[in-house]
Design an enzyme around this catalytic site. Structure first.
Site, PDB file in Angstrom:
ATOM      1  N   PRO A 276      49.879  52.467  22.880  1.00 19.05           N
ATOM      2  CA  PRO A 276      50.005  51.460  23.931  1.00 19.05           C
ATOM      3  C   PRO A 276      51.464  51.280  24.327  1.00 19.05           C
ATOM      4  CG  PRO A 276      48.506  50.706  22.236  1.00 19.05           C
ATOM      5  CD  PRO A 276      49.110  51.978  21.722  1.00 19.05           C
ATOM      6  N   CYS A 277      51.702  51.076  25.611  1.00 18.38           N
ATOM      7  CA  CYS A 277      53.083  51.079  26.103  1.00 18.38           C
ATOM      8  C   CYS A 277      53.919  49.952  25.520  1.00 18.38           C
ATOM      9  CB  CYS A 277      53.109  51.030  27.626  1.00 18.38           C
ATOM     10  SG  CYS A 277      52.340  49.557  28.332  1.00 18.38           S
ATOM     11  N   GLN A 278      53.277  48.868  25.040  1.00 23.02           N
ATOM     12  CA  GLN A 278      54.065  47.783  24.459  1.00 23.02           C
ATOM     13  C   GLN A 278      54.887  48.276  23.272  1.00 23.02           C
ATOM     14  OE1 GLN A 278      50.852  47.786  25.187  1.00 23.02           O
ATOM     15  NE2 GLN A 278      50.019  45.732  25.488  1.00 23.02           N
ATOM     16  N   ALA A 279      54.391  49.342  22.621  1.00 29.65           N
ATOM     17  CA  ALA A 279      55.094  49.841  21.446  1.00 29.65           C
ATOM     18  C   ALA A 279      56.459  50.398  21.797  1.00 29.65           C
ATOM     19  CB  ALA A 279      54.251  50.937  20.781  1.00 29.65           C
ATOM     20  N   PHE A 280      56.685  50.702  23.088  1.00 27.02           N
ATOM     21  CA  PHE A 280      57.930  51.344  23.478  1.00 27.02           C
ATOM     22  C   PHE A 280      58.972  50.374  24.015  1.00 27.02           C
ATOM     23  CE2 PHE A 280      54.680  54.683  24.283  1.00 27.02           C
ATOM     24  CZ  PHE A 280      55.093  55.557  23.296  1.00 27.02           C
TER      25      PHE A 280
END
Length: 502
Positions: A102-106
């Site tokens: 998931p993009c939040q991880a980045f």
């Protein structure tokens, strides 16, 4: 080849074995379904959401309990996953890893931080946002796949001021992979939906020295919003980050290709659901809806796309009709839906609703009912007709589909309301059903979704369209086979030289 694990995998594929896929952050299985159709074996998956995990296990592993349970990747090591699924040695278990954190991880995890995560396994403790990315890399390290495919939103090219796709390619390149990424729109690949996503492909250098993406199969002119978003992403790519070494231009679509699949192509053969009639007869009520009631198709001749959805190998439609053709209970809005024009969004819907209120108010007063402005009855009438959202703040909250265009992007928010996809048929006057959402994502009619209506909508909105995944799978399989053929040729060349040396 110095790596015995990679050689063992190549030898297995040389002998005719299908590439074995691990699908990380798998959801209900959009990528898995496409890769299965392309000729891969879906060997395992990791998914945290219980309903999505059950859907994946149900469709790809015969409802095997080991494959139907939710798995927390942050709490499950590659070895534990292999033990759980009975897959033997970790380094031999999978040939291909697909999916995408998931993009939040980045968020705001810079190039130096990505390298820190790689070099110091406990670094993620100090930055929880990097945890899912760290686990993804840990799985790639452990399983040593021949190829990797990652998917994410276009904003990943400028997420928190960084080009995460480029940085991910740098990390994978250091592991011995050749990488490339691009932006693909699902409508160019036979999906009745304009859905733009970033895709990253990586192969072991022993397989190939370059990356290619699949050629489009359909043609359309994207609306300004989509072309504009892509232009902004690419401008940012060049201006903010300098040269993007691993970015690859999307393969161009030719006007000679068949036109894009439309919403009517996708939905026209499904049985109509006349929401206002059902409501009047008391057959549509509030509450969770399940999918065990079969609904026969309409008598309308199915389109090429609809036929494909009915006859998808391994996921054919049940003989007694489709399941999960159920809709939301939205009694206030059915009449309003019927008045909307194709393409209308929330400001237009609000204006229609205000006009409807004025009509009703006039009718009440004509009948002798005294309803003064600001009274309790006035407010009650208003609330029964006009949605409560500010028309200046929610322009994209609603949209009535065009019948002669692909649908706009389906989102996981479908699990909350569905107003983003109001059916194009004004007589039906409703939002789309679960099965219609699945059709717009290119899930076949035999694909089963676990849970009730809201979880199913969320699973569908989160998925990668299977037809686009199949196109990517076909391209990856071609590259793998080419690499295998080259490896086989080298082995043949080596034998005479070895014999001559002896």
């Amino acid at each position: 080849m110095k790596n015995p694990s990679l050689q063992k995998k190549l030898d297995r594929l040389l002998a005719g074995g299908r590439p074995r896929v691990l699908d990380l952050f798998a959801g209900c299985g959009g990528i898995s379904l496409g890769f299965e159709a392309a000729g891969f074996e879906i060997h395992g998956a990791v998914e945290f959401d219980p309903d999505a995990a059950r859907s994946h296990g149900l469709n790809f592993h015969g409802n095997d309990p080991a494959h139907c349970s939710a798995i927390d990747i942050t709490q499950t090591s590659p070895a534990a996953l292999c033990a759980r699924l009975g897959l033997g040695r970790v380094e031999d278990a999978f040939d291909v890893v697909v999916g995408g954190p998931p993009c939040q991880a980045f968020a705001r995890v810079g190039r130096s931080k990505l390298r820190e995560i790689e070099e110091h396994p406990e670094a993620f403790i100090h930055d929880p946002r990097a945890q899912l990315y760290k686990k993804y890399l840990e799985y790639v390290d452990a399983f040593q796949p021949l190829a990797v495919m990652m998917e994410n939103v276009p904003d990943i090219l400028n997420h928190g001021g960084q080009n995460i796709a480029e940085e991910t390619c740098e990390v994978l390149a250091a592991k011995g992979y050749v990488c490339g990424y691009t932006l693909l729109n699902a409508a160019f690949y036979g999906v009745p939906q304009m859905r733009e996503r970033m895709f990253l492909l990586a192969y072991r250098r022993e397989i190939t020295d370059h990356v290619t993406f699949p050629d489009p199969t359909h043609w359309l002119v994207l609306p300004p919003g989509y072309e504009g978003s892509r232009a902004v992403a690419l401008k940012t790519l060049n201006n903010l980050f300098g040269e993007a070494h691993c970015y690859i231009e999307p393969p161009p679509a030719s006007r000679d290709l068949p036109p894009a699949v439309t919403a009517e192509d996708a939905l026209g053969d499904l049985a109509p659901i006349y929401a206002r009639d059902l409501l009047a007869r008391g057959e549509l009520k509030k509450g969770a809806r399940r999918f065990d009631t079969p609904v026969k198709y309409s008598r309308k001749k199915p389109s090429v796309f609809a036929t494909q959805m009915r006859t998808w190998p391994g996921h054919e439609a049940p003989g007694d009709g489709v399941r999960d053709h159920v809709i939301r209970y939205l009694p206030r809005d059915y009449e309003l839906f019927s008045r909307l024009n194709a393409g209308d969004q929330y400001p237009q819907a609000y204006a229609h609703a205000v006009a409807m209120f004025q009509e009703r108010l006039k009718a009440e007063r004509t009948q002798g009912n005294k309803i003064s402005e600001g009274s309790v009855r006035y407010k009650a009438l208003w609330d029964s007709i006009v949605p409560p959202y500010d028309a200046t703040k929610f322009p994209n909250k609603w949209r009535k589909m065009w019948r002669d265009q692909p649908a706009r992007t389906l989102m996981a928010h479908l699990g909350k309301d569905g107003y983003s996809h109001i059916h194009y048929d004004s007589q039906q006057a409703r939002t789309i059903s679960v099965r219609e959402a699945a059709r717009l994502q290119s899930f076949p009619d035999g694909f089963q979704f676990s849970g009730t209506m809201n979880p199913a909508f969320k699973q569908i909105g989160n998925a990668v369209p299977p037809l686009l995944a199949r196109a990517l799978g076909n391209a990856m399989l071609a590259t793998l086979r080419s690499g295998i053929a080259a490896s086989k040729a080298k082995q043949k060349e080596a034998k005479p030289r070895l014999a001559a040396a002896v």
